[in-house]
Scaffold this motif. Structure first.
Motif, mmCIF file in Angstrom:
data_model
loop_
_atom_site.group_PDB
_atom_site.id
_atom_site.type_symbol
_atom_site.label_atom_id
_atom_site.label_comp_id
_atom_site.label_asym_id
_atom_site.label_seq_id
_atom_site.Cartn_x
_atom_site.Cartn_y
_atom_site.Cartn_z
ATOM 1 N N PRO A 39 0.846 -1.201 0.000
ATOM 2 C CA PRO A 39 0.000 0.000 0.000
ATOM 3 C C PRO A 39 0.882 1.252 0.000
ATOM 4 C CG PRO A 39 -0.596 -1.516 1.781
ATOM 5 C CD PRO A 39 0.716 -1.955 1.250
ATOM 6 N N LEU A 40 0.449 2.295 -0.688
ATOM 7 C CA LEU A 40 1.218 3.541 -0.799
ATOM 8 C C LEU A 40 0.495 4.683 -0.102
ATOM 9 C CD1 LEU A 40 2.116 3.255 -4.598
ATOM 10 C CD2 LEU A 40 3.585 2.652 -2.663
ATOM 11 N N ASN A 41 1.285 5.644 0.402
ATOM 12 C CA ASN A 41 0.665 6.785 1.085
ATOM 13 C C ASN A 41 0.394 7.956 0.151
ATOM 14 O OD1 ASN A 41 3.193 7.909 0.650
ATOM 15 N ND2 ASN A 41 3.839 7.785 2.796
ATOM 16 N N LYS A 42 0.683 7.778 -1.138
ATOM 17 C CA LYS A 42 0.350 8.800 -2.125
ATOM 18 C C LYS A 42 0.184 8.124 -3.480
ATOM 19 C CE LYS A 42 5.164 10.018 -3.195
ATOM 20 N NZ LYS A 42 6.154 11.121 -3.251
ATOM 21 N N THR A 43 -0.421 8.835 -4.379
ATOM 22 C CA THR A 43 -0.667 8.263 -5.703
ATOM 23 C C THR A 43 0.632 8.203 -6.493
ATOM 24 O OG1 THR A 43 -2.902 9.163 -5.715
ATOM 25 C CG2 THR A 43 -1.969 8.530 -7.843
ATOM 26 N N MET A 44 0.897 7.054 -7.094
ATOM 27 C CA MET A 44 2.091 6.857 -7.912
ATOM 28 C C MET A 44 1.722 6.108 -9.172
ATOM 29 S SD MET A 44 5.247 5.789 -5.404
ATOM 30 C CE MET A 44 5.858 6.832 -4.100
ATOM 31 N N THR A 45 2.590 6.243 -10.159
ATOM 32 C CA THR A 45 2.467 5.429 -11.359
ATOM 33 C C THR A 45 3.495 4.311 -11.297
ATOM 34 O OG1 THR A 45 4.090 6.703 -12.632
ATOM 35 C CG2 THR A 45 1.790 7.488 -12.656
ATOM 36 N N SER A 46 3.312 3.339 -12.175
ATOM 37 C CA SER A 46 4.278 2.246 -12.246
ATOM 38 C C SER A 46 5.677 2.779 -12.547
ATOM 39 C CB SER A 46 3.842 1.250 -13.322
ATOM 40 O OG SER A 46 4.793 0.221 -13.472
ATOM 41 N N ARG A 47 5.741 3.773 -13.413
ATOM 42 C CA ARG A 47 7.039 4.352 -13.754
ATOM 43 C C ARG A 47 7.662 5.048 -12.548
ATOM 44 N NH1 ARG A 47 8.261 8.473 -18.841
ATOM 45 N NH2 ARG A 47 10.511 8.683 -18.449
ATOM 46 N N ASP A 48 6.823 5.744 -11.759
ATOM 47 C CA ASP A 48 7.348 6.402 -10.555
ATOM 48 C C ASP A 48 8.019 5.387 -9.637
ATOM 49 O OD1 ASP A 48 6.322 8.862 -11.354
ATOM 50 O OD2 ASP A 48 4.428 8.582 -10.275
ATOM 51 N N VAL A 49 7.331 4.282 -9.423
ATOM 52 C CA VAL A 49 7.852 3.267 -8.505
ATOM 53 C C VAL A 49 9.132 2.659 -9.051
ATOM 54 C CG1 VAL A 49 7.380 1.060 -7.387
ATOM 55 C CG2 VAL A 49 5.558 2.767 -7.609
ATOM 56 N N ILE B 45 14.450 -7.715 -9.209
ATOM 57 C CA ILE B 45 13.232 -7.077 -8.715
ATOM 58 C C ILE B 45 12.507 -6.457 -9.903
ATOM 59 C CG2 ILE B 45 12.271 -5.360 -7.129
ATOM 60 C CD1 ILE B 45 14.877 -5.542 -5.536
ATOM 61 N N GLY B 46 11.231 -6.712 -10.017
ATOM 62 C CA GLY B 46 10.475 -6.173 -11.144
ATOM 63 C C GLY B 46 8.982 -6.214 -10.882
ATOM 64 N N GLY B 47 8.229 -6.145 -11.970
ATOM 65 C CA GLY B 47 6.772 -6.108 -11.874
ATOM 66 C C GLY B 47 6.270 -4.680 -11.827
ATOM 67 N N PHE B 48 6.237 -4.091 -10.631
ATOM 68 C CA PHE B 48 5.861 -2.682 -10.420
ATOM 69 C C PHE B 48 4.483 -2.356 -11.015
ATOM 70 C CE2 PHE B 48 10.619 -2.653 -11.083
ATOM 71 C CZ PHE B 48 10.949 -2.599 -9.735
ATOM 72 N N GLU B 49 3.545 -3.255 -10.833
ATOM 73 C CA GLU B 49 2.181 -3.002 -11.290
ATOM 74 C C GLU B 49 1.428 -2.192 -10.234
ATOM 75 O OE1 GLU B 49 0.434 -3.652 -14.059
ATOM 76 O OE2 GLU B 49 2.189 -4.491 -15.086
ATOM 77 N N VAL B 50 0.846 -1.052 -10.647
ATOM 78 C CA VAL B 50 0.084 -0.194 -9.747
ATOM 79 C C VAL B 50 -1.398 -0.359 -10.070
ATOM 80 C CG1 VAL B 50 -0.375 2.197 -9.059
ATOM 81 C CG2 VAL B 50 1.978 1.436 -9.498
ATOM 82 N N ASP B 51 -2.224 -0.463 -9.022
ATOM 83 C CA ASP B 51 -3.653 -0.643 -9.278
ATOM 84 C C ASP B 51 -4.289 0.671 -9.728
ATOM 85 O OD1 ASP B 51 -4.055 0.914 -7.031
ATOM 86 O OD2 ASP B 51 -4.939 -0.663 -5.810
ATOM 87 N N LYS B 52 -5.580 0.630 -10.030
ATOM 88 C CA LYS B 52 -6.242 1.783 -10.637
ATOM 89 C C LYS B 52 -6.336 2.982 -9.695
ATOM 90 C CE LYS B 52 -10.895 0.051 -9.512
ATOM 91 N NZ LYS B 52 -12.205 -0.357 -10.085
ATOM 92 N N THR B 53 -6.210 2.746 -8.377
ATOM 93 C CA THR B 53 -6.245 3.877 -7.433
ATOM 94 C C THR B 53 -4.906 4.591 -7.366
ATOM 95 O OG1 THR B 53 -5.507 2.626 -5.483
ATOM 96 C CG2 THR B 53 -7.873 2.547 -6.040
ATOM 97 N N GLY B 54 -3.840 3.946 -7.829
ATOM 98 C CA GLY B 54 -2.500 4.518 -7.712
ATOM 99 C C GLY B 54 -1.944 4.433 -6.309
ATOM 100 N N LYS B 55 -2.662 3.751 -5.427
ATOM 101 C CA LYS B 55 -2.260 3.681 -4.019
ATOM 102 C C LYS B 55 -1.778 2.292 -3.600
ATOM 103 C CE LYS B 55 -3.047 7.870 -2.320
ATOM 104 N NZ LYS B 55 -4.006 8.021 -1.235
#
Length: 878
Positions: free
Chosen positions: A786-796, A830-840
């Motif tokens: 879980p993230l404390n702010k909205t991110m994109t897969s690229r951000d992560v 390490i890979g994947g970095f899939e972010v769900d639709k909420t970005g959280k």
């Protein structure tokens, strides 16, 4: 013909250039130096002389007495509020408060008054979570609403008072200046709420506190003209405070203790004028590192050139401030250098003459310089200098079997204060792989040359230095020539021998050892001349590829001796294979009760037979100093008697071996160093004598979560699957291939020891559910974070790429990594970095070979670091 100046100090600079040379070669600088106005006794508490002497002696443990005294003189040569601004992050207040206060108490005792400004970010996040307020960020800046501001204000006051009280307990008078120190306007009220942009600093309150004998302790809270409190980032507040006070030092205290280069090594120094463009072009300088360097450059561009920035661990503050070698990363502006290969390249030949004459003594100075210039007209050379010619170096190139020679080095006081000397030597090291020079033995800045050299030899009051000469016969011949002909053998003209007396051929040379900084990157020591390899604050992208002798074995030429207790399991076998290929480690004992008396297979460097060593055997071997490193490869709960035996053996021996434990027995013991080099400071491992090797699941999970710890919006959940080799060799359903076929076995669904291990090390609770599958080796983690702010897969992904840039055993990939691709390899993917639709919420995948990076390879990393070898020696990197 090396010359240098007799100025006493370099402000804010360091590493190698603190003590300034007096007369070293052909020319000797004698500039007219105006003494700076001493700071008023009313500006600081008068320190008892005996107490000061005692503290100087104590500080001398981290550097020479001369270093300490000269830095004290430098720091007290300016008004006290201009000594240093120190920014303290919230994490430092939580984790390193005692170390911080001890360091500040030292400074206070010797009459130095840094201005402290602190933040409280991590504590604020915790309080907001407890209050049910979800932190919001925009462009990396915390959005501060009225509720957040209220919590932040109370927190800052509490942390400020706590720091003041801790300092008072150590005898330090401290003044809390929690409000009214920064004037500010709204940064953008509609966008960030109650966030301020500093417009002014209350210097008078700071000066008053210091004049009354108090350390000023500031928060990063600011106020508008109408009294509204605003939140200001602590780094921003520290920068504005520095702009107002123009201190010699700006210090950012950091848990990591500095910036790190592409190879994962700490960057000792950065000279911005010379290196900034180069750094910005490097692939590994990106994201957080890039932003930090850029922000520091923007700060230093607004400050005097005498100001420098240091990023340092709080426990190393004394070493950073009072030694040439420092301990963290030093960043300074420096000066850009020009070069010349002929006299016609100089714009003003008369100015060049004046520069050379200023270093000469006696009535014939001008005539001597004229002869020198005539010599340069007819011979090849390369000169390095800054535009105002505050510094000048002239190198005579290698020819006719002679090494390149540093013939002239002349520096004015301004040149030292603006760090040109360091820039020049950095350039010399890049352009001249081998260099020789001589200095008078009584030169007061002799240690600066030791820092720059890899070896030296003394003859009749002269010292010849060199670096880069790896050919032993060449080096021996060079020393013989020096002892027979003295400094004249380095001169390429009769001028040199006319300027200096000839050496006495009958004198016996004295070999000297250059003081080294690094415990991690020393080159081999030759057996005839004794010399150590110094690694000062040089060019940040340079690395030393040559393997060293271990620090526990530094005086010996043989490999370090390793004993393996518990060699039957899969991990023990993998470690044996790695040790067989290691050029500097020798396996001398292997212990296994079941295999005692049998020949060790898979080790080809020597014939070794399995033994059944008892704790008494281990104790006696430790007493006799027979082992340099003990590796405990035993099941959990079994190795304590053997570790205790090593402790007992140490009591009656000056020998102190290294212990690396592969079990979980000491992973929660704070007296042991946790051995995950990618996340634990390598300097800690380099000094460690007892290391707890992390678990395989735990290594991959920590590396998979760590870059996002500061962005966690809840508990990460780790779904882990291991091959059956992780269940060991003792038969059980978890390593029964028939039972595992077409099956997957979950176990320890809550409370697994690796769950506690990861949570303890990351400082954040995680949930971990392990499984075992039918393949033999390799682990896969699927981690939901879980993230404390909205991110994109690229951000992560960028966060991970930035965090692991330069880590040779961590590979950040795009797609989710596969177990079959990591099997038999020595790192982590390490890979994947899939972010769900909420970005959280992001899902990150990590794979590791449980027997290699999950155990044996990591053990070898830790052994290398603790014994003083290059970290990846004997490890095929990814």
């Amino acid at each position: 013909m090396l010359s240098a100046c007799s100025v006493a100090f370099r402000a804010g600079a360091r590493r190698s250039v603190r003590r300034l040379p007096t007369k070293a070669r052909v020319v000797a600088v004698t500039p007219s130096v105006q003494r700076q106005k001493p700071f008023s006794s009313s500006a600081a508490r008068t320190t008892d002389l005996s107490t000061r002497a005692m503290i100087v002696q104590t500080l001398s443990s981290v550097g020479s007495k001369r270093e300490v005294q000269q830095y004290l003189s430098l720091f007290t040569s300016v008004s006290s509020q201009r000594f240093a601004v120190i920014k303290v992050g919230g994490a430092i207040l939580t984790e390193y408060l005692d170390e911080l206060c001890s360091s500040l108490a030292f400074l206070y005792t010797v009459g130095l008054y840094p201005v402290i400004v602190h933040g409280a970010g991590p504590q604020l996040n915790t309080l907001l979570e407890q209050a049910g307020i979800e932190p919001q960020f925009e462009e990396g800046i915390r959005i501060t609403d009225a509720k957040t501001l209220r919590v932040a204000r109370d927190l800052f006051l509490k942390e400020n008072l706590n720091l003041v009280n801790k300092l008072e307990e150590k005898g330090v008078h401290a003044q809390p200046l929690a409000t009214g120190m920064f004037r500010a306007d709204y940064l953008n009220k509609d966008k960030w709420g109650y966030v301020g942009k500093v417009t002014g600093v209350n210097k008078q309150a700071i000066e008053t506190a210091i004049n009354n004998g108090y350390l000023p302790i500031l928060t990063s809270m600011a106020e508008t003209d109408d009294g509204q409190i605003l939140n200001v980032n602590a780094d921003v507040a520290a920068a504005e405070l520095a702009r107002a006070l123009e201190p010699l030092k700006v210090v950012y205290l950091s848990e990591k203790g500095g910036l790190f280069d592409a190879a994962g090594q700490k960057i000792s120094a950065i000279n911005l004028d010379e290196e900034f463009d180069h750094l910005m072009s490097q692939e590994w300088v990106k994201y957080g590192t890039r932003l930090k360097i850029k922000e520091i450059k923007e700060l230093l561009d607004t400050l005097p050139r005498t100001t420098s920035v240091a990023i340092i661990h709080p426990g190393d503050l004394q070493k950073e401030l009072f030694t040439d070698s420092g301990a963290g990363t030093l960043i300074r502006r420096g000066n850009k250098l020009l070069s010349a290969t002929s006299l016609s390249d100089f714009k003003d030949l008369d100015a060049l003459k004046q520069v050379l004459v200023r270093d000469r003594e006696g009535p014939d100075a001008a005539a001597t310089v004229d002869k020198y210039l005539d010599f340069l007209k007819e011979n090849s050379f390369k000169a390095y200098y800054d535009e105002p010619m505050n510094a000048l170096a002239i190198v005579l190139p290698a020819r006719d079997g002679r090494q390149a020679t540093l013939a002239t080095l002349t520096i004015t006081k301004s040149g030292w204060l603006t760090n040109v000397a360091d820039n020049i030597f950095t350039t010399l090291q890049k352009e001249h792989p081998e260099l020789v020079w001589t200095v008078k033995e009584d030169d007061e800045n002799l240690s600066w040359f030791f820092d720059k050299a890899e070896g030296s030899i003394t003859q009749d009051g002269d010292v010849m230095f060199w670096y880069g000469i790896q050919n032993k016969p060449v080096l021996v011949q060079l020393m013989q020539d020096f002892t027979q002909h003295g400094r004249a053998m380095l001169g390429d003209s009769n001028l040199e021998s006319r300027l200096h007396r000839a050496a006495n051929n009958s004198s016996k040379p004295v070999l000297q050892q250059a003081r080294g900084y690094s415990t991690l990157a020393r080159r081999p020591v030759l057996s005839t001349p004794v010399f150590s390899q110094s690694k000062g604050r040089g060019y940040v992208t340079q690395t030393n590829p040559n393997p060293p002798y271990g620090k526990k074995n530094a005086s010996k030429s043989q490999p370090a001796r390793v004993a393996l207790i518990g060699a039957r399991g899969y991990t023990g076998q993998e470690l044996i294979r790695l040790l067989d290929l290691h050029p500097n480690l020798e396996l001398v004992h292997v212990s296994s009760r079941e295999l005692a008396g049998k020949k060790l297979e898979g080790y080809n460097k020597a014939d070794v037979t399995y033994e059944n060593l008892s704790p008494d055997d281990v104790r006696d071997m430790e007493k006799r100093g027979e082992i340099d490193c003990w590796v405990m490869a035993l099941p959990n709960g079994v190795c304590k008697p053997f570790v205790d035996a090593v402790y007992e053996g140490r009591k009656s021996s000056s020998h102190k071996s290294v212990i690396v434990d592969l079990s979980a027995d000491y992973r929660f013991d704070n007296s042991w160093t946790y051995g995950l080099p990618e996340l634990v400071p390598r300097a800690n491992l380099a000094q460690a004598t007892q290391i707890a090797n992390p678990g395989c699941y735990a290594t991959a999970a920590q590396l998979g979560i760590s870059p996002l710890v500061e962005h966690l919006g809840g508990m990460p959940h780790v779904f882990g699957v291991s091959g059956y080799s992780g269940a060991g060799t003792k038969p059980s359903p978890k390593n029964d291939v028939g039972f595992l076929t077409d099956n997957i076995i979950p176990y320890s669904l809550t409370g697994h020891i690796h769950e506690r291990e990861v949570s303890s090390q990351l400082g954040a609770n995680i949930a971990f559910v392990p499984h075992v599958a039918v393949w033999f080796r390799g682990i896969h983690h699927t981690i939901s974070i879980p993230l404390n702010k909205t991110m994109t897969s690229r951000d992560v992904r960028q966060i991970y790429q930035d965090r692991y840039a330069g880590e040779k055993l961590v590979k950040v990939v795009g797609e989710a990594p596969l177990v079959k691709n990591i099997s038999g390899k020595h790192g982590v993917e390490i890979g994947g970095f899939e972010v769900d639709k909420t970005g959280k919420r992001v899902v990150v995948c990590a794979t590791i070979d449980n027997l290699l990076k999950g155990a044996a390879t990591q053990c070898l990393q830790n052994m290398n670091l603790a014994l003083g070898y290059a970290e990846y020696e004997g490890i095929p990197v990814m």
